[in-house]
Write a protein that holds these residues in place. Sequence first.
Motif, PDB file in Angstrom:
ATOM      1  N   ALA A 140       0.832  -1.335  -0.162  1.00 40.88           N
ATOM      2  CA  ALA A 140       0.109   0.345  -0.048  1.00 40.88           C
ATOM      3  C   ALA A 140       0.719   0.887   0.274  1.00 40.88           C
ATOM      4  CB  ALA A 140      -1.392   0.060   0.909  1.00 40.88           C
ATOM      5  N   LYS A 141       1.936   1.325   0.921  1.00 42.59           N
ATOM      6  CA  LYS A 141       2.721   2.375   0.691  1.00 42.59           C
ATOM      7  C   LYS A 141       3.584   2.782  -0.806  1.00 42.59           C
ATOM      8  CE  LYS A 141       3.812   1.828   5.830  1.00 42.59           C
ATOM      9  NZ  LYS A 141       4.971   1.059   6.963  1.00 42.59           N
ATOM     10  N   ARG A 142       3.898   1.409  -1.162  1.00 41.16           N
ATOM     11  CA  ARG A 142       3.959   1.802  -2.188  1.00 41.16           C
ATOM     12  C   ARG A 142       3.495   2.260  -3.590  1.00 41.16           C
ATOM     13  NH1 ARG A 142       8.550  -1.565  -3.796  1.00 41.16           N
ATOM     14  NH2 ARG A 142       8.551  -1.152  -5.664  1.00 41.16           N
ATOM     15  N   LEU A 143       2.220   2.008  -3.643  1.00 43.38           N
ATOM     16  CA  LEU A 143       1.015   2.125  -4.539  1.00 43.38           C
ATOM     17  C   LEU A 143       0.702   3.653  -4.604  1.00 43.38           C
ATOM     18  CD1 LEU A 143      -1.098  -0.457  -3.673  1.00 43.38           C
ATOM     19  CD2 LEU A 143      -0.015   0.006  -6.386  1.00 43.38           C
ATOM     20  N   THR A 144       1.436   4.184  -3.138  1.00 42.40           N
ATOM     21  CA  THR A 144       0.983   5.463  -3.195  1.00 42.40           C
ATOM     22  C   THR A 144       2.034   6.548  -3.131  1.00 42.40           C
ATOM     23  OG1 THR A 144       1.089   5.600  -1.133  1.00 42.40           O
ATOM     24  CG2 THR A 144      -1.377   4.993  -1.654  1.00 42.40           C
ATOM     25  N   GLY A 145       3.378   5.916  -2.456  1.00 45.56           N
ATOM     26  CA  GLY A 145       4.406   6.701  -2.628  1.00 45.56           C
ATOM     27  C   GLY A 145       5.545   6.527  -3.892  1.00 45.56           C
ATOM     28  N   THR A 146       5.199   5.651  -5.022  1.00 47.92           N
ATOM     29  CA  THR A 146       6.067   4.901  -5.911  1.00 47.92           C
ATOM     30  C   THR A 146       4.963   5.064  -7.480  1.00 47.92           C
ATOM     31  OG1 THR A 146       6.106   3.199  -6.243  1.00 47.92           O
ATOM     32  CG2 THR A 146       7.656   3.794  -4.834  1.00 47.92           C
ATOM     33  N   LEU A 147       6.109   5.558  -8.568  1.00 45.12           N
ATOM     34  CA  LEU A 147       5.046   4.574  -9.025  1.00 45.12           C
ATOM     35  C   LEU A 147       5.505   3.764 -10.202  1.00 45.12           C
ATOM     36  CD1 LEU A 147       5.654   8.487 -11.142  1.00 45.12           C
ATOM     37  CD2 LEU A 147       3.366   7.861 -10.257  1.00 45.12           C
ATOM     38  N   ASP A 148       6.206   2.480  -8.966  1.00 42.07           N
ATOM     39  CA  ASP A 148       6.721   1.102  -9.378  1.00 42.07           C
ATOM     40  C   ASP A 148       5.473   0.986 -10.197  1.00 42.07           C
ATOM     41  OD1 ASP A 148       8.770   1.873  -9.058  1.00 42.07           O
ATOM     42  OD2 ASP A 148       8.464   1.483  -6.743  1.00 42.07           O
ATOM     43  N   SER A 149       5.693  -0.438 -11.260  1.00 43.35           N
ATOM     44  CA  SER A 149       4.477  -0.813 -11.435  1.00 43.35           C
ATOM     45  C   SER A 149       4.250  -1.997 -10.719  1.00 43.35           C
ATOM     46  CB  SER A 149       4.581  -1.585 -13.084  1.00 43.35           C
ATOM     47  OG  SER A 149       5.749  -2.521 -12.764  1.00 43.35           O
ATOM     48  N   LEU A 150       3.038  -2.399 -10.828  1.00 41.90           N
ATOM     49  CA  LEU A 150       2.702  -3.509 -10.246  1.00 41.90           C
ATOM     50  C   LEU A 150       2.978  -5.080  -9.625  1.00 41.90           C
ATOM     51  CD1 LEU A 150      -1.394  -3.625 -10.301  1.00 41.90           C
ATOM     52  CD2 LEU A 150      -0.575  -2.404  -8.870  1.00 41.90           C
ATOM     53  N   ALA A 151       3.638  -5.093 -10.621  1.00 40.43           N
ATOM     54  CA  ALA A 151       4.434  -6.442 -10.782  1.00 40.43           C
ATOM     55  C   ALA A 151       5.671  -6.189 -10.017  1.00 40.43           C
ATOM     56  CB  ALA A 151       5.160  -6.909 -12.584  1.00 40.43           C
ATOM     57  N   GLU A 152       6.133  -5.295 -10.186  1.00 43.43           N
ATOM     58  CA  GLU A 152       7.238  -4.067  -9.411  1.00 43.43           C
ATOM     59  C   GLU A 152       7.725  -4.788  -8.359  1.00 43.43           C
ATOM     60  OE1 GLU A 152      10.412  -1.871 -12.565  1.00 43.43           O
ATOM     61  OE2 GLU A 152       8.154  -0.980 -11.564  1.00 43.43           O
ATOM     62  N   ILE A 153       6.154  -4.221  -7.079  1.00 39.84           N
ATOM     63  CA  ILE A 153       6.029  -3.672  -6.556  1.00 39.84           C
ATOM     64  C   ILE A 153       5.696  -5.921  -5.511  1.00 39.84           C
ATOM     65  CG2 ILE A 153       4.015  -3.475  -4.892  1.00 39.84           C
ATOM     66  CD1 ILE A 153       4.033  -0.813  -6.086  1.00 39.84           C
TER      67      ILE A 153
END
Length: 281
Positions: A229-242
């Motif tokens: 959840a933090k990565r989804l809001t704090g980065t532009l990384d793709s779902l696959a990367e997360i």
Amino acid sequence: MLQTVLSAVDFLPAGEAFQLVRATVEPRRPRGLIRRDFPVLVWVQNGAVRLHLAESRIEMVEGDVVFLRASDAHALQARADETLAVLLVFDPHLIDTLGQRHEALAGRFFWSEEPTPVRVHRDIRQLAQMNQAALRLDRSRRDGLEAEAFLLPLFASLLDGANLVPPDAPDWLARACAAAEDPRIFREGAAGFARVAGRAHPHVSRMARKYLDKSPSEIVNAQRMAYAAKRLTGTLDSLAEIAADCGIPNLSHFHKLFRQHHGITPQRYRKAHQRDLIQPA
């Protein structure tokens, strides 16, 4: 047994909220205990220490941290060559008011009601961070603000992953819950949790179920999804990367877990918590 009595009025200069002491600990057995009317945070920077208390003793190694309350008479004895201890003396009023302001601290650390003081362990990286924070503290104004700037991040890091662990739970379980916040640990799944717990996997599972009503997998997955959840809001990384960084390369499984924990898909979560805040459609 000889006793040395120290008072905050005499030990802390006027206007100072703390004093930091670094000292080489001698191997000779102490002839008595030190009684104080102020709390002390003590940790082993190098070597090993035997902490003598009124009714017991605690064996401390490098990275061990003990929260000595004002009621804990103590003395230190080195158990290895070149043993170095760091002690932080605090104004008792500062510690009292800190505990009153933060409910999460109730019954923990300086505010524990257990017979023996609370001991925690910091790994090499965490100990280095603590020593750096202490170095900055030693150069500071020595007021309450600086004392809290040191203490609050320490308390927060110790409560991460362990704030829901009951006080009567084993120390190793609390440490494993805290360690499970680290991506390097939760990427390994339940096996990583058992590894940092230092116990056999079946025993870890039984104790986790007993004290937390969760399995190691459930504990780890909760940390994975909080991190996602933090990565989804704090980065532009793709779902696959997360997903891969969470230790879940299977995107379908990642989606399923995320919906279980957050109630919506990862894409909708990102839109609601990131894009809508910046540039809503």
